[in-house]
Design a protein around this motif. Structure first.
Motif, short mmCIF file in Angstrom:
data_model
loop_
_atom_site.label_atom_id
_atom_site.label_comp_id
_atom_site.label_asym_id
_atom_site.label_seq_id
_atom_site.Cartn_x
_atom_site.Cartn_y
_atom_site.Cartn_z
N ASN A 55 0.82 -1.22 0.00
CA ASN A 55 0.00 0.00 0.00
C ASN A 55 0.85 1.26 0.00
N VAL A 56 1.72 1.39 -1.00
CA VAL A 56 2.52 2.61 -1.14
C VAL A 56 1.60 3.74 -1.59
N GLN A 57 1.53 4.80 -0.79
CA GLN A 57 0.59 5.89 -1.05
C GLN A 57 1.23 7.04 -1.80
N GLN A 58 2.43 7.43 -1.38
CA GLN A 58 3.16 8.53 -2.02
C GLN A 58 4.64 8.21 -1.95
N TRP A 59 5.38 8.64 -2.97
CA TRP A 59 6.83 8.52 -2.91
C TRP A 59 7.51 9.62 -3.69
N VAL A 60 8.70 10.00 -3.24
CA VAL A 60 9.48 11.07 -3.85
C VAL A 60 10.91 10.58 -3.99
N ASN A 64 1.18 2.48 4.07
CA ASN A 64 0.37 2.17 5.25
C ASN A 64 0.49 3.26 6.30
N ASP A 65 0.45 4.51 5.85
CA ASP A 65 0.51 5.69 6.72
C ASP A 65 1.81 5.79 7.51
N THR A 66 2.88 5.16 7.00
CA THR A 66 4.17 5.19 7.67
C THR A 66 5.21 5.80 6.73
N LEU A 67 5.96 6.77 7.24
CA LEU A 67 7.01 7.43 6.46
C LEU A 67 8.29 6.61 6.56
N LYS A 68 8.87 6.30 5.36
CA LYS A 68 10.09 5.50 5.31
C LYS A 68 11.10 6.14 4.36
N TYR A 69 12.35 5.66 4.47
CA TYR A 69 13.47 6.31 3.79
C TYR A 69 14.45 5.23 3.33
N PHE A 70 15.00 5.44 2.10
CA PHE A 70 15.95 4.44 1.58
C PHE A 70 16.98 5.11 0.68
N HIS A 71 18.22 4.62 0.75
CA HIS A 71 19.25 4.95 -0.23
C HIS A 71 20.19 3.75 -0.31
N PRO A 72 20.93 3.59 -1.42
CA PRO A 72 21.84 2.45 -1.55
C PRO A 72 22.82 2.38 -0.40
N GLY A 73 23.09 1.17 0.02
CA GLY A 73 23.93 0.96 1.19
C GLY A 73 23.12 0.52 2.39
N MET A 74 21.81 0.77 2.34
CA MET A 74 20.94 0.32 3.41
C MET A 74 20.41 -1.08 3.08
N ASN A 75 20.25 -1.92 4.09
CA ASN A 75 19.72 -3.26 3.87
C ASN A 75 18.23 -3.25 3.60
N ALA A 88 14.47 -0.36 3.92
CA ALA A 88 13.98 1.00 4.16
C ALA A 88 13.89 1.26 5.66
N ALA A 89 14.27 2.44 6.06
CA ALA A 89 14.26 2.81 7.48
C ALA A 89 12.93 3.44 7.85
N TYR A 90 12.42 3.06 9.00
CA TYR A 90 11.20 3.67 9.55
C TYR A 90 11.56 5.07 10.07
N LEU A 91 10.71 6.06 9.72
CA LEU A 91 10.94 7.41 10.20
C LEU A 91 9.84 7.90 11.13
N TYR A 92 8.57 7.75 10.69
CA TYR A 92 7.49 8.30 11.51
C TYR A 92 6.14 7.71 11.07
N ALA A 93 5.23 7.60 12.02
CA ALA A 93 3.84 7.21 11.75
C ALA A 93 2.95 7.80 12.83
N PRO A 94 1.72 8.24 12.46
CA PRO A 94 1.15 8.20 11.11
C PRO A 94 1.59 9.39 10.28
N ALA A 95 1.65 9.21 8.97
CA ALA A 95 2.04 10.27 8.05
C ALA A 95 1.14 10.23 6.83
N THR A 96 0.97 11.38 6.19
CA THR A 96 0.14 11.44 4.99
C THR A 96 0.64 12.56 4.09
N GLY A 97 0.00 12.71 2.94
CA GLY A 97 0.40 13.75 1.99
C GLY A 97 1.62 13.35 1.19
#
Length: 268
Positions: A50-55, A66-77, A79-88
């Motif tokens: 349920n990916v809602q938005q991505w940049v 799923n209303d959870t903000l996550k973050y990824f870049h190469p080198g990470m195993n 996606a890292a959890y950042l915050y929930a709930p999130a929208t927009g």
């Protein structure tokens, strides 16, 4: 199906959305997101339901699933959890240090059937709840509030500063003048918010930040003129009438017959 044409033709199936930037392909499928380096064909699969938005900035991938903000870049195993709930739609700063996003409105039951109002109140109607804008520093996971129930973002370009304005009820504003039109400057580095302009008799419109983040400009309906504000000194100056435009770091104003290059400090 997405076809990748090169020395060999490759096909990526089950693609719902995709973008390409800086020779990197990001695709979204039912199983999540995939990061593909087109030069090497190296791939990173990011499971997400349920990916809602991505940049994608070219170096960082930020998404809400799923209303959870996550973050990824190469080198990470993963996606890292950042915050929930999130929208927009998340907005990543130019320097990649912070992410602006919104908090969903908490639904509450309102059992009131009769509301009593005083004639001196700013609004006779109850303002609907708005999603609150917040900014998260990625390094230390520090969350700062950008807007409250009385303000909204009116300009943001990914730089250090964000412009806010107070929320005006357009249905009542033109007869009820007890609320001043106000502009605020929000510093994403410090979390400080300060008033930079107020108008008690009209509106402040078309607020913008210069590309070099040194000046703020806006238009006043009361004087039919543009104004500029120097962030470093806090000085405001009145500019000539006309249509304002920033080109790179130069300020221009179009009048009826001329094009003026204007000094936003008002010194010349």
């Amino acid at each position: 199906t997405l076809a990748l044409l090169g020395t060999d033709t490759n096909y990526v199936r089950d693609v719902k959305y995709y973008t390409v930037r800086d020779n990197i392909l990001i695709t979204q499928s039912t199983s999540g997101l995939q990061w593909t380096e087109l030069s090497t064909q190296k791939q990173f699969h990011i499971p997400a339901n349920n990916v809602q938005q991505w940049v994608f900035t070219g170096k960082q991938l930020v998404f809400i699933a799923n209303d959870t903000l996550k973050y990824f870049h190469p080198g990470m195993n993963s996606a890292a959890y950042l915050y929930a709930p999130a929208t927009g739609t998340p907005d990543v700063s130019y320097d990649g240090r912070s992410i602006t996003f919104r908090l969903p409105v908490q639904q509450t039951m309102n059992n009131e059937r009769v509301q009593v109002r005083h004639y001196k109140q700013s609004y006779l109607q109850t303002m609907p709840q708005r999603q609150q804008v917040v900014i998260l520093n990625i390094a230390d996971n520090l969350l700062r509030t950008v807007t409250d129930s009385s303000t909204e973002v009116c300009y943001q370009n990914g730089g250090r500063y964000i412009l806010l304005q107070n929320i005006l009820n357009s249905q009542e504003y033109y007869w009820n003048k007890t609320v001043a039109s106000t502009l605020y400057l929000f510093d994403t580095y410090t979390g400080q918010r300060k008033i930079i302009a107020q108008n008690n008799t009209g509106l402040l419109l078309h607020a913008a930040i210069s590309p070099d983040a040194q000046f703020i400009t806006w238009y006043s309906t009361t004087t039919d003129c543009h104004y500029s504000y120097t962030i470093s000194s806090g000085r405001t100056c009145k500019l000539v009438k006309g249509d304002l435009e920033w080109r790179d770091n130069n300020l221009y104003i179009h009048t009826a017959n001329d094009l003026w290059r204007v000094d936003p400090t008002g010194r010349k």
